[in-house]
Write a protein that holds these residues in place. Sequence first.
Motif, mmCIF file in Angstrom:
data_model
loop_
_atom_site.group_PDB
_atom_site.id
_atom_site.type_symbol
_atom_site.label_atom_id
_atom_site.label_comp_id
_atom_site.label_asym_id
_atom_site.label_seq_id
_atom_site.Cartn_x
_atom_site.Cartn_y
_atom_site.Cartn_z
ATOM 1 N N VAL A 195 0.904 -1.212 -0.092
ATOM 2 C CA VAL A 195 -0.054 0.088 -0.193
ATOM 3 C C VAL A 195 0.856 1.131 -0.221
ATOM 4 C CG1 VAL A 195 -1.168 1.374 1.837
ATOM 5 C CG2 VAL A 195 -2.137 -0.768 0.898
ATOM 6 N N PRO A 196 0.407 2.327 -0.606
ATOM 7 C CA PRO A 196 1.263 3.506 -0.805
ATOM 8 C C PRO A 196 1.634 4.205 0.632
ATOM 9 C CG PRO A 196 -0.347 3.668 -2.388
ATOM 10 C CD PRO A 196 -0.900 2.468 -1.330
ATOM 11 N N PRO A 197 2.573 4.819 0.845
ATOM 12 C CA PRO A 197 3.054 5.200 2.339
ATOM 13 C C PRO A 197 2.129 6.104 2.661
ATOM 14 C CG PRO A 197 4.872 5.178 0.978
ATOM 15 C CD PRO A 197 4.018 4.645 0.050
ATOM 16 N N VAL A 198 1.329 7.031 1.770
ATOM 17 C CA VAL A 198 0.473 7.910 2.060
ATOM 18 C C VAL A 198 -0.641 7.330 2.767
ATOM 19 C CG1 VAL A 198 -1.101 9.760 1.581
ATOM 20 C CG2 VAL A 198 1.287 9.714 0.665
ATOM 21 N N VAL A 199 -1.124 6.294 2.018
ATOM 22 C CA VAL A 199 -2.475 5.441 2.490
ATOM 23 C C VAL A 199 -2.242 4.708 3.871
ATOM 24 C CG1 VAL A 199 -4.138 3.760 1.718
ATOM 25 C CG2 VAL A 199 -3.140 5.214 0.129
ATOM 26 N N TRP A 200 -1.109 4.201 3.865
ATOM 27 C CA TRP A 200 -0.707 3.655 5.334
ATOM 28 C C TRP A 200 -0.672 4.572 6.633
ATOM 29 C CZ3 TRP A 200 -1.061 -0.861 7.049
ATOM 30 C CH2 TRP A 200 -0.460 -1.497 8.173
ATOM 31 N N GLY A 201 -0.110 5.646 6.030
ATOM 32 C CA GLY A 201 -0.170 6.791 7.110
ATOM 33 C C GLY A 201 -1.493 7.415 7.525
ATOM 34 N N PHE A 202 -2.384 7.433 6.504
ATOM 35 C CA PHE A 202 -3.599 7.911 6.563
ATOM 36 C C PHE A 202 -4.500 6.735 7.431
ATOM 37 C CE2 PHE A 202 -8.058 9.020 5.825
ATOM 38 C CZ PHE A 202 -8.678 8.132 5.330
ATOM 39 N N LEU A 203 -4.203 5.709 7.041
ATOM 40 C CA LEU A 203 -4.899 4.566 7.556
ATOM 41 C C LEU A 203 -4.664 4.523 9.330
ATOM 42 C CD1 LEU A 203 -6.857 2.309 6.345
ATOM 43 C CD2 LEU A 203 -4.820 0.720 6.738
ATOM 44 N N SER A 255 17.205 0.619 7.924
ATOM 45 C CA SER A 255 15.939 1.245 7.470
ATOM 46 C C SER A 255 15.220 2.290 8.701
ATOM 47 C CB SER A 255 15.049 0.148 7.094
ATOM 48 O OG SER A 255 13.657 0.675 6.823
ATOM 49 N N PHE A 256 15.105 1.612 9.667
ATOM 50 C CA PHE A 256 14.511 2.304 10.858
ATOM 51 C C PHE A 256 15.222 3.582 11.206
ATOM 52 C CE2 PHE A 256 10.969 -0.057 10.852
ATOM 53 C CZ PHE A 256 11.202 -1.399 11.294
ATOM 54 N N LEU A 257 16.546 3.480 11.094
ATOM 55 C CA LEU A 257 17.380 4.575 11.426
ATOM 56 C C LEU A 257 17.320 5.852 10.672
ATOM 57 C CD1 LEU A 257 21.085 3.635 12.663
ATOM 58 C CD2 LEU A 257 19.418 5.125 13.777
ATOM 59 N N ASN A 258 16.931 5.466 9.266
ATOM 60 C CA ASN A 258 16.808 6.454 8.504
ATOM 61 C C ASN A 258 15.223 6.904 8.086
ATOM 62 O OD1 ASN A 258 19.403 6.872 7.408
ATOM 63 N ND2 ASN A 258 19.412 4.661 6.905
ATOM 64 N N SER A 259 14.238 6.303 8.531
ATOM 65 C CA SER A 259 12.918 6.298 8.220
ATOM 66 C C SER A 259 12.455 7.505 8.859
ATOM 67 C CB SER A 259 12.045 5.179 8.450
ATOM 68 O OG SER A 259 12.029 4.801 9.994
ATOM 69 N N TYR A 260 11.578 8.258 8.427
ATOM 70 C CA TYR A 260 10.937 9.228 9.129
ATOM 71 C C TYR A 260 9.349 9.642 8.397
ATOM 72 C CZ TYR A 260 12.817 12.513 5.255
ATOM 73 O OH TYR A 260 13.250 13.113 4.185
ATOM 74 N N VAL A 261 9.365 9.039 6.871
ATOM 75 C CA VAL A 261 8.291 9.413 6.149
ATOM 76 C C VAL A 261 6.833 9.039 7.044
ATOM 77 C CG1 VAL A 261 6.775 9.329 3.920
ATOM 78 C CG2 VAL A 261 9.546 9.407 4.200
ATOM 79 N N TYR A 262 6.715 7.898 7.395
ATOM 80 C CA TYR A 262 5.529 7.360 7.905
ATOM 81 C C TYR A 262 5.378 8.164 9.273
ATOM 82 C CZ TYR A 262 5.723 3.658 4.912
ATOM 83 O OH TYR A 262 5.611 2.843 3.705
ATOM 84 N N ILE A 263 6.571 8.328 10.061
ATOM 85 C CA ILE A 263 6.080 9.004 11.497
ATOM 86 C C ILE A 263 5.660 10.564 11.200
ATOM 87 C CG2 ILE A 263 7.496 10.175 13.339
ATOM 88 C CD1 ILE A 263 9.502 7.996 13.274
ATOM 89 N N MET A 264 6.228 11.119 10.039
ATOM 90 C CA MET A 264 5.721 12.323 9.517
ATOM 91 C C MET A 264 4.114 12.354 9.303
ATOM 92 S SD MET A 264 7.579 14.794 6.897
ATOM 93 C CE MET A 264 6.726 15.215 5.434
ATOM 94 N N LEU A 265 3.901 11.361 8.329
ATOM 95 C CA LEU A 265 2.562 11.153 8.334
ATOM 96 C C LEU A 265 1.474 10.902 9.136
ATOM 97 C CD1 LEU A 265 2.893 9.412 4.762
ATOM 98 C CD2 LEU A 265 1.895 11.511 5.031
ATOM 99 N N ILE A 266 1.989 10.263 10.415
ATOM 100 C CA ILE A 266 1.053 9.811 11.454
ATOM 101 C C ILE A 266 0.908 10.828 12.485
ATOM 102 C CG2 ILE A 266 0.453 7.882 12.942
ATOM 103 C CD1 ILE A 266 1.803 5.981 11.165
ATOM 104 N N THR A 267 1.857 11.292 13.144
ATOM 105 C CA THR A 267 2.002 12.036 14.000
ATOM 106 C C THR A 267 2.709 13.478 13.640
ATOM 107 O OG1 THR A 267 4.186 11.327 15.087
ATOM 108 C CG2 THR A 267 2.186 10.117 15.879
ATOM 109 N N GLY A 268 3.663 13.525 12.482
ATOM 110 C CA GLY A 268 4.366 14.679 12.201
ATOM 111 C C GLY A 268 5.373 14.941 13.409
ATOM 112 N N GLY A 269 5.954 13.894 13.995
ATOM 113 C CA GLY A 269 6.839 14.040 14.915
ATOM 114 C C GLY A 269 6.287 14.836 16.365
ATOM 115 N N GLY A 270 5.096 14.807 16.424
ATOM 116 C CA GLY A 270 4.451 15.384 17.759
ATOM 117 C C GLY A 270 3.927 14.248 18.486
#
Lengths: 302, 276, 444
Positions: free
Chosen positions: A119-127, A227-242
Motif C-alpha cells: 500500500v502506498p505510504p500516504v495511505v498507510w499513514g492515513f490508515l 531502514s529504521f534509523l533513516n525512516s521518517y516518512v511514516y512518522i511524519m504522516l502519522i504524528t508529524g513528530g509530535g
Amino acid sequence: MFREKLGRLALLAPFMGPGTLLIAFFYCVPVVLTLLIAFTDMGRTLQWHFIGWANFAKLFGVGARDPIVPRVITNTLVYVAGALPLTVIGGLLLAILSMRVHRGAGLFFRTVFFIPRAVPPVVWGFLWAWAFEGTPYGLFNGIRTAMGLPVVHWLIRYPMLIVILANGFLGISLAMLVFSSAIASIPRDLTRAAEVDGASEWQVARYVIVPMLKWPILTMTAWHLMSFLNSYVYIMLITGGGPYYATEVWALYGYHSAFSYYRYGYGASVMSLLVIVNLVLLLVVVRAFGMRRMLIRGKIEV
Amino acid sequence: MKERWDRVLCYALLAIIAAPFLTMYVGFFLRAFGERMYLGILPKEFGFSNFRFLWEPIAWGLEQTTVWAALGNTLAFAITSGLVVTCICMLAGYALSRIEFRGKNFFLVLQLFLHAVPGQVLLIAVFFLLFYVKLLHKVPGVALARASLEIPLGIWMAKGFFDGIPWDVERSAMVDGCTRFQVWYRIFLPLVKPGIAAVFIWGFLFAWHDFIYAYTLLPGRVKLLSTLIQSLVATEVIDYGYLAALSLLYMLPPLLLFVFLQRALLRVPVFGGKGV
Amino acid sequence: MRGVLIGIIVAVLGLGLLVQAQPEVITLRAYVIGPGPMGIKKATNLELAAERLNQILAASGANVRVEVQVEFSELKWGPFAEKFYLDFAAGNAPDIVTMRETAELAEGGFIVPMDEHVRTFWDMHYFDFYPNLWEGATWQGQIWGIPHDISPTGIWYRKDVLRALGYTDAEINELLPPDGNTTLEVVARLAQEAVDAGLVTYGILHRPSKGPGFYNVLLAFGAECYNPETGNLILDREALLAFYRWHQEMVDLNVIPPSPPPWATIHGTFVAGDTFSTWASHVGTPSEWQAKYGLTDEALANDLGFLPFPPTEAARAEGVGPVSVHDFPLYFVTTQSEHPELAKMVIMFATTPEACAIHSRFTLRPPYRKSALDLLTDVDYIMRTAASAQTVRPVPIHPQFWSYMDRAFEALKGVEAGIITPEQAVDDLVAWFQAEVPDGEIIP
C-alpha cells in the motif's frame, strides 16, 4: 594498449554511462553536498556563509546546546529498540505460524501482513491516523464509543507506541516473506528426522528451523536497523513528530530543521551525521557478513 | 491431541494479531462506499457520494484542483521514472553481466552501498542540486531524482535477468558481425522481456508510491495523488469516507499495471531466495 | 520618378513619426500575496496605480508608459516567501513584492530603502497614514516598505450565546466593552459558563499555528517579547509561566480543547454558533466568513461582538492595557529592480485614498489612512471598526522574532496536550533562547 583501453571505454560508455552519471549526480554529489551545506548557515533567504563547526557544536552541546537534541536522540533509540525486535521476532513468529497452519490459511494471513508494504505510504499513514484518531470518528474510537467506552486520544497519549507499531509491521511484511521462503527451502528430511526423534512442533521450530535461518535473520536485522534509523516518512504522516517532539526522531528532526524551519545548514548537519552513521554501519555489516560471499552467491544463482 | 491444540493455538495467535489489521482494511474499504456510519465502521447505507471527486474539483484550504490533474501528474511522474529506470538498468545490467572490465565488482558493491543510504536523507542536497540545474519544482526533474534512487537495485535485478541467458546466444550473434550494442538491442532485449517488465514496474511503483520527494521538491500547486491526499488530511476537517475513496483510486492503477504485466513477472529473481 | 521619390520620403517620414509616436513601455513585475482570494485588491490596486500614473504621463506629453504585470498568489505566507527567495536567487525577482519579513529582507539586501521617497512625498501623500503603522515598516531607523493592508487581531465572541445564558445587551456591553476595558478572566468565565451550560462545543478556540493572534495573547499576559530601545528580544519568565499555566487550566476546565482544531473547524463552528469565542481572527475576518461560511449581515451586526484583547488581572495591575496587533505586509521594491524609483511611484499610487478605500470595502478591513475613511461612510462595519487601525501595534521587526514565536507556540501545544508542564515549557523556551538568541534579554 591505450587504444584498447579507449576502445573498451567506447564500448562501455553507452551502457554504463547514463547509469553512472545519474548515480553520481543524485547520490554521490548529494552526499558531499550535504556535508558542505552543513558547514554553512544556509537559510530561507538562500544566502549563506561558512560558519565552520557551529552547527555541529550545537548538536553535540559544545557551548549552548539545542535543547531538543537529547530528546530526539532518546526518541530515535527508543523507536529503533522497539521497531527492530518487533520486525525480526514478529516476522519470524508469523512466518513459522503461517507455515504451521493449513496452506490456504497460511497464505491468507501472509497476505494480510504483506498488505502494509503493498500500500502506498500516504495511505498507510492515513490508515493509522484514521484508525487511532482521537474523536469518535476514528475507527477504533468509533468502536469503543459503540461499546459504551470513552474515547482514547491514542495519538496524543501513546504516540511512540503507535509509530513503533506502524513501522514495525511494515518491517514484518518483508521479514515474514523472507523468512517464509527461507523456511520453505529447508530440506524436509531435517524436520522429519527431528519429528521422528519425538520432538514437538515447537521444539522443531526452536532447534531446527531457527538455527537454519541464521543468515536471513542477520540480514533482516541489519537491513531493518538501517531502514529504521533513516525512516521518517511514516512518522511524519502519522504524528508529524509530535506532539511536542514526542516522536521526533533524528532523521525527522533533520528534515524539519531544513524544510519546516528553513534552516538548511543546520538540517544538513543533522542529516550528515546520519549519513556517516549509515556508512559506518554498512562497513560493519559488510565486514561481518563478508562481501565476497555475497558476490559469489550472485554468480551461483545463474 | 497435543497437535490439535498446537494447531488451534497457531490459528488463535494469528487471528488475534491479524484482527486489528483486518478491521482496518475492511473498515477502510467499507468507509469508502459507506454513506452514514454506524459504530464508526459499519455503514448504514452504501453509495458513491464519497467518490464525488470524480466529477467535482477537490478543495483544501484556499486552493483546489481536480483529481484528473493530480492523476495526470502522478502518471507522468511515475511513467517518466519507470522509463528512466528501465532504460538505464537494462543498459547497465547487460554490461555488468556480459562485459568484463576493471572496477566491475566495485561498481556492483557500490550499488549495495547506495541502496543502503536512502534518498530521503539526501533530500536537502537534492533540493539545492535541482535548483542549480533549474529542474526544481518541475515534474521531470523530480522524476529523474526519484528514478536514480531505484537504479542501484534495478541494476542488480537487470543483471540477474541477463545472467539467465546462455552465452551461446551472444557468441553466435557476435560471429555474425553485430556490434555489442546491436546484440543488446536486437537479441537480448526481446529475450529478457519479463526483466524489462519487472524493472519497469519496480521503477514505476516506487515513483507512484512516492510522497516525500514530491512533497518537498514540487511546488504546492502541482499535486500528485499522494501529496493531494496528505493536503486533505493536514488542512481540512477530515471526511474519512472521501479520503478512503480517494485512496482507493490512488491504489488502483498499479494493481491494473500489475495484472497487465503479471505473466511477465512470474520469473523475477527474488531477493532472499533459496539459501540466502 | 519624382513622385516616387516624394512618395518614399513621405512614407519614411510617416513611419518615423509613427515609430516615434509609440510610447516606450516600461514593464514592472509584481508578486502580490493574498493569501487566499480576499487579497486580490492589493494586486488590482497596482494595476490601478499604473493606470493613474499613465494618465499623468499622457497629460504631460511624456512618451513613456508604465505597465505592471501582477502575479497574484493565493499561496500561504511561507511558500510565498520561499518562492520569492528562489526566484531572487535565480536572478528572476520581481520589481515589487508584498511580504512581511522586513528584517530578513533588509539585512539580506533584498529590498531598497524607502526612507528618501517617503520623506519627499510625505506632505503630499504619506502624511495621513496612521503613525503607529510606520513602526511596523521601520528597521534600524529606516523605512523599508509601505503599509497597505491592516487587520488588527482581537477577540470575537457570540452575543447570542450570552443572551441564551440570560445576559442582557447592556450587561454584555459592560462585561465586554468594544474598547477592551475588561479582563481576560471575564472572557474565560463567560466561555466556561457557555460550555458548562452545554450551549457550545468549544469555549475558546485559538490559532492552530503561530501568528499575530498568538503574540496578542502573550501581550495580554504582559509578556513583552521585544525591547524597542535595544532592538533585542525579551523573555519574561513569570509572564510566560502565567500564560502556560492559564492555558493548561483552561484545557482542564474543558474551555479550550487539548489540541487546536484546523482552520475550517474554527471558522465553521464559530459561524454556526458552536464556539463561544474565537481568538484566531481579526477585524477583517467577517468578509471571509460571509464569503465562505455563509455569515449573514444580520448575524454580523447582531450576534457577533469584537474587542481587542483585554489584559489579565495581573497584567492590568502592572499597567497593561487592551491591545491589538497585526503582522501586516508591506509593498517592497527589490534590489533586482531596474526601475526602483518608478516602482516606488507605482506603490505610491497604489496606496492613494482611492486605492485604500477599494481594498477596505472589499475586505472589510479598516483603512490605513485617515482620508480614505471619508470615502467609506456608507459601509457601516468599517466606520464602526476604523478606530482599531489607529491603535494597532505592529509586531516587532527582528529576524528571529518568528522563530521565537514558533518555539513558544510549540510549547503551548505541548502544554495543552499534557505532554509537558508549564514549568518545563518555560525552561525549554529559556534553553532555546539562550542557545539561539545570544543578545536576548531574560526577565525572571
